[in-house]
Design a protein around this motif. Structure first.
Motif, PDB file in Angstrom:
ATOM      1  N   THR A   1       0.813  -1.220   0.000  1.00 48.65           N
ATOM      2  CA  THR A   1       0.000   0.000   0.000  1.00 48.65           C
ATOM      3  C   THR A   1       0.844   1.266   0.000  1.00 48.65           C
ATOM      4  N   GLY A   2       2.164   1.130  -0.185  1.00 52.66           N
ATOM      5  CA  GLY A   2       3.014   2.297  -0.395  1.00 52.66           C
ATOM      6  C   GLY A   2       3.633   2.903   0.846  1.00 52.66           C
ATOM      7  N   GLY A   3       3.667   2.175   1.944  1.00 52.21           N
ATOM      8  CA  GLY A   3       4.159   2.728   3.199  1.00 52.21           C
ATOM      9  C   GLY A   3       5.587   3.243   3.144  1.00 52.21           C
ATOM     10  N   PHE A   4       6.495   2.484   2.540  1.00 58.58           N
ATOM     11  CA  PHE A   4       7.891   2.913   2.461  1.00 58.58           C
ATOM     12  C   PHE A   4       8.042   4.174   1.609  1.00 58.58           C
ATOM     13  N   LEU A   5       7.315   4.231   0.499  1.00 58.13           N
ATOM     14  CA  LEU A   5       7.418   5.370  -0.408  1.00 58.13           C
ATOM     15  C   LEU A   5       6.934   6.648   0.270  1.00 58.13           C
ATOM     16  N   LEU A   6       5.834   6.547   0.999  1.00 57.25           N
ATOM     17  CA  LEU A   6       5.294   7.714   1.697  1.00 57.25           C
ATOM     18  C   LEU A   6       6.229   8.175   2.805  1.00 57.25           C
ATOM     19  N   ALA A   7       6.786   7.221   3.546  1.00 54.27           N
ATOM     20  CA  ALA A   7       7.676   7.573   4.649  1.00 54.27           C
ATOM     21  C   ALA A   7       8.939   8.249   4.130  1.00 54.27           C
ATOM     22  N   ALA A   8       9.467   7.771   3.004  1.00 57.69           N
ATOM     23  CA  ALA A   8      10.655   8.390   2.413  1.00 57.69           C
ATOM     24  C   ALA A   8      10.344   9.815   1.969  1.00 57.69           C
ATOM     25  N   HIS A   9       9.197  10.005   1.340  1.00 61.62           N
ATOM     26  CA  HIS A   9       8.775  11.338   0.900  1.00 61.62           C
ATOM     27  C   HIS A   9       8.618  12.269   2.102  1.00 61.62           C
ATOM     28  N   GLU A  10       7.945  11.798   3.131  1.00 55.33           N
ATOM     29  CA  GLU A  10       7.728  12.616   4.326  1.00 55.33           C
ATOM     30  C   GLU A  10       9.060  12.987   4.987  1.00 55.33           C
ATOM     31  N   TYR A  11       9.985  12.035   5.039  1.00 55.15           N
ATOM     32  CA  TYR A  11      11.297  12.294   5.647  1.00 55.15           C
ATOM     33  C   TYR A  11      12.010  13.420   4.899  1.00 55.15           C
ATOM     34  N   ILE A  12      12.012  13.361   3.577  1.00 56.06           N
ATOM     35  CA  ILE A  12      12.713  14.367   2.785  1.00 56.06           C
ATOM     36  C   ILE A  12      12.069  15.736   2.951  1.00 56.06           C
ATOM     37  N   VAL A  13      10.739  15.791   2.893  1.00 53.86           N
ATOM     38  CA  VAL A  13      10.037  17.069   3.015  1.00 53.86           C
ATOM     39  C   VAL A  13      10.260  17.689   4.392  1.00 53.86           C
ATOM     40  N   GLU A  14      10.176  16.863   5.452  1.00 54.88           N
ATOM     41  CA  GLU A  14      10.344  17.392   6.802  1.00 54.88           C
ATOM     42  C   GLU A  14      11.781  17.801   7.090  1.00 54.88           C
ATOM     43  N   ARG A  15      12.751  17.050   6.559  1.00 53.43           N
ATOM     44  CA  ARG A  15      14.145  17.342   6.871  1.00 53.43           C
ATOM     45  C   ARG A  15      14.687  18.520   6.064  1.00 53.43           C
ATOM     46  N   TYR A  16      14.277  18.618   4.786  1.00 56.49           N
ATOM     47  CA  TYR A  16      14.867  19.637   3.926  1.00 56.49           C
ATOM     48  C   TYR A  16      13.952  20.850   3.733  1.00 56.49           C
ATOM     49  N   GLY A  17      12.629  20.627   3.801  1.00 59.77           N
ATOM     50  CA  GLY A  17      11.664  21.720   3.796  1.00 59.77           C
ATOM     51  C   GLY A  17      11.948  22.823   2.806  1.00 59.77           C
ATOM     52  N   SER A  18      12.184  24.035   3.339  1.00 63.54           N
ATOM     53  CA  SER A  18      12.389  25.222   2.505  1.00 63.54           C
ATOM     54  C   SER A  18      13.680  25.169   1.694  1.00 63.54           C
ATOM     55  N   LEU A  19      14.572  24.224   2.018  1.00 66.86           N
ATOM     56  CA  LEU A  19      15.827  24.101   1.272  1.00 66.86           C
ATOM     57  C   LEU A  19      15.623  23.438  -0.083  1.00 66.86           C
ATOM     58  N   LEU A  20      14.477  22.780  -0.278  1.00 67.08           N
ATOM     59  CA  LEU A  20      14.203  22.111  -1.542  1.00 67.08           C
ATOM     60  C   LEU A  20      13.991  23.136  -2.653  1.00 67.08           C
ATOM     61  N   THR A  21      14.651  22.927  -3.783  1.00 63.11           N
ATOM     62  CA  THR A  21      14.442  23.802  -4.929  1.00 63.11           C
ATOM     63  C   THR A  21      13.129  23.416  -5.612  1.00 63.11           C
ATOM     64  N   PRO A  22      12.567  24.336  -6.423  1.00 62.31           N
ATOM     65  CA  PRO A  22      11.340  23.980  -7.154  1.00 62.31           C
ATOM     66  C   PRO A  22      11.532  22.727  -8.009  1.00 62.31           C
ATOM     67  N   GLU A  23      12.716  22.579  -8.603  1.00 60.73           N
ATOM     68  CA  GLU A  23      12.994  21.397  -9.428  1.00 60.73           C
ATOM     69  C   GLU A  23      12.991  20.128  -8.584  1.00 60.73           C
ATOM     70  N   GLN A  24      13.576  20.220  -7.375  1.00 56.26           N
ATOM     71  CA  GLN A  24      13.605  19.059  -6.497  1.00 56.26           C
ATOM     72  C   GLN A  24      12.202  18.688  -6.028  1.00 56.26           C
ATOM     73  N   ARG A  25      11.393  19.693  -5.727  1.00 56.85           N
ATOM     74  CA  ARG A  25      10.012  19.415  -5.298  1.00 56.85           C
ATOM     75  C   ARG A  25       9.221  18.747  -6.421  1.00 56.85           C
ATOM     76  N   ASP A  26       9.381  19.268  -7.637  1.00 54.81           N
ATOM     77  CA  ASP A  26       8.662  18.692  -8.767  1.00 54.81           C
ATOM     78  C   ASP A  26       9.118  17.258  -9.023  1.00 54.81           C
ATOM     79  N   ARG A  27      10.409  17.036  -8.938  1.00 53.54           N
ATOM     80  CA  ARG A  27      10.964  15.702  -9.163  1.00 53.54           C
ATOM     81  C   ARG A  27      10.506  14.740  -8.072  1.00 53.54           C
ATOM     82  N   LEU A  28      10.440  15.223  -6.842  1.00 50.70           N
ATOM     83  CA  LEU A  28      10.043  14.394  -5.710  1.00 50.70           C
ATOM     84  C   LEU A  28       8.606  13.912  -5.846  1.00 50.70           C
ATOM     85  N   ASN A  29       7.763  14.729  -6.493  1.00 51.73           N
ATOM     86  CA  ASN A  29       6.349  14.396  -6.618  1.00 51.73           C
ATOM     87  C   ASN A  29       5.979  13.801  -7.965  1.00 51.73           C
ATOM     88  N   SER A  30       6.973  13.600  -8.835  1.00 52.46           N
ATOM     89  CA  SER A  30       6.610  13.127 -10.174  1.00 52.46           C
ATOM     90  C   SER A  30       7.628  12.173 -10.774  1.00 52.46           C
TER      91      SER A  30
END
Length: 501
Positions: free
Chosen positions: A182-211
């Motif tokens: 049901t995607g548990g590992f994928l969601l946890a990895a995404h959440e970890y990256i968003v919470e740890r890097y937050g505002s440091l993520l570039t628009p390109e990184q955010r787009d890549r992370l979600n697509s």
């Protein structure tokens, strides 16, 4: 995150499950029907927004309105045709509705679910945390339905969290799960990256992370749809975009791309309806055939094949954390070959021995193996030291009365020292290092390593409650029966081959 709002949403949707159960709708079937209807409702909300309306979802949104407006007598037929039509769509839409069927045969109850429960909520106005957490809780409830076997696709979230904390995925990683459930590992990895890097993520990184940076493979249509929806409600991917979940047999062919991070809990069980032809040229034959020249050895043991598959998936450099049953650690033949190759060609640096009682599949004794892929260094094995953390001895969990929580794994994560050189690790009572020479000298390269003694067996005054002892006996018996069944199957296959030669 609003815990109160999440609980309200879950309670509102879940209360109706009891009504439908009398009509033969199982828990997991109910979650599946909710997935279809919630997707249509969210598409309708996105297409109907005053600002930034998503016009690409207009045709899907119209289907929701048609269901809301339909008379109860005509609703069942309209709903069935809607599912069939959307199942032929490409991308995420097609994954969610692929082979979809209506399990709610009472039109009046279907009407109530659509109009009174789902249409009255505005899911798009809920934050990703609220609706994502609500959907995760619905999946957890579905996993408790032991009759459907849905629990085999649901890894305890506390364990996933600890594994991700150790692996530390980053915004430039490519992350995959070849048996994503049901995607548990994928969601946890995404959440970890968003919470740890937050505002440091570039628009390109955010787009890549979600697509596309995070993707999964799942064999079972129903489970793949749950994973795809789980990603969407957590804000990953697009309803009308390419699917991040690939529906196919993850073992069927060599990976088309490589990933810097692989997180997985491959399905337990010995049987595999495949023919595997490894680099040794031998074939173990069953109903469906494929060739994996990238595999080290031949076996129909799914877990051992997944170890080989994950080893092949990893990029250089790459790191993996994989949940594996005990038999992968001690089984001879192909198991020994894979362990030997893994220790030589990869840096197998950490193993977590897990207690029983944490998985929905009863009697499972499992471990988490952490290993890295690096540039080849001829003449020298990559594994120098395997650190083993024994979290099994003296630990007693149950799914309801005493479930595994994230804090139970705090000591392991502390001993692992994520992000720090492994030379800084410190030996403790539960955490011990074993050199490559020690490992390779063990009979059949057996990695089923234990040194602790259960205090309950040594001290009569510390005996466990009878119900805990009884549950442990049941789990041990189930595990033993599973292993005997695997042996019997292997013997039967061997006899069939002998008879046919």
């Amino acid at each position: 995150m609003s815990t109160t709002e999440t609980r309200r949403l879950v309670a509102q949707l879940w209360n109706y499950c009891d009504v439908l159960r009398d009509d033969g709708v199982s828990t997991i079937d109910y979650v599946e029907q909710l997935t279809y209807l919630l997707f249509l409702k969210m598409a309708h909300e996105r297409a109907s927004r005053r600002f930034n309306a998503d016009d690409s979802l207009a045709s899907v949104a119209a289907r929701w309105q048609a269901l809301v407006d339909a008379e109860a007598a005509k609703l069942e037929e309209l709903y069935r045709r809607t599912l069939e039509d959307l199942g032929r769509a490409p991308g995420t839409l097609g994954i969610i509705f692929r082979k979809a069927q209506n399990r709610i045969q009472d039109p009046a109850k279907l009407k109530r679910l659509i109009v009174d429960l789902i249409d009255k909520e505005n899911w798009s106005s809920q934050g990703a945390d609220v609706k994502g957490d609500a959907y995760e809780e619905l999946l957890a409830k579905g996993a408790e339905d032991v009759k459907t076997g849905a629990g085999q696709y649901f890894t305890p979230r506390a364990l996933i969290s600890a594994m991700v904390d150790c692996i530390q995925p980053g915004p430039n990683d490519t992350i995959a799960d070849p048996a994503c459930g049901t995607g548990g590992f994928l969601l946890a990895a995404h959440e970890y990256i968003v919470e740890r890097y937050g505002s440091l993520l570039t628009p390109e990184q955010r787009d890549r992370l979600n697509s596309g940076a995070i993707s999964g493979t799942e064999l079972v249509d129903g489970t793949a749809r749950l994973a795809a929806m789980n990603m969407l409600v957590h804000g990953i991917g697009k309803p009308n975009g390419a699917s991040l979940i690939d529906v196919r047999d993850g073992l069927a062919e060599a990976p088309a791309r490589h990933y810097s991070v692989v997180l997985a809990n491959p399905p337990f069980g010995k049987k595999s309806s495949i023919t595997v032809i490894g680099e040794n040229g031998r074939a173990d034959r069953e109903a469906i055939s494929y060739t994996r020249n990238d595999f080290w050895t031949t076996t129909t043991n799914k877990q051992i094949n997944f170890v080989q598959h994950i080893a092949s998936m990893l990029a250089i450099p790459g790191r993996a954390a994989v949940v594996l049953p005990d038999n992968v650690l001690f089984e001879g033949g192909a198991g020994e070959t894979v362990r030997d190759r893994l220790l030589k060609q990869f840096d197998v640096h950490t193993m977590l021995r897990l207690p029983t009682g944490i998985f929905y599949a009863g009697g499972v004794k499992a471990n988490v193996l952490f290993f890295d892929k690096k540039e080849a260094r001829p003449g020298r094995p990559w594994t120098e030291t395997l650190w083993v953390y024994d979290f099994r001895i003296g630990q007693h969990f149950t799914l309801k009365q005493n479930p595994l929580r994230r804090e139970h794994l705090d000591d392991f994560v502390k001993c692992y020292r994520p992000g720090e050189p492994r030379s800084t690790r410190v030996e403790t009572e539960r955490f011990r290092p074993f050199s490559y020479d020690e490992l390779i000298a063990r009979d059949k390269v057996n990695l089923d390593i234990s040194w602790l003694k259960d205090p309950a067996l040594e001290d009569a005054d510390s005996l466990l409650p009878p119900e805990v002892i009884a549950q442990e006996i049941v789990e041990d018996l189930e595990a033993a029966l599973s292993e005997f069944a695997a042996i019997a199957e292997a013997l039967q296959q061997s006899r069939s081959k002998t008879s046919g030669s």
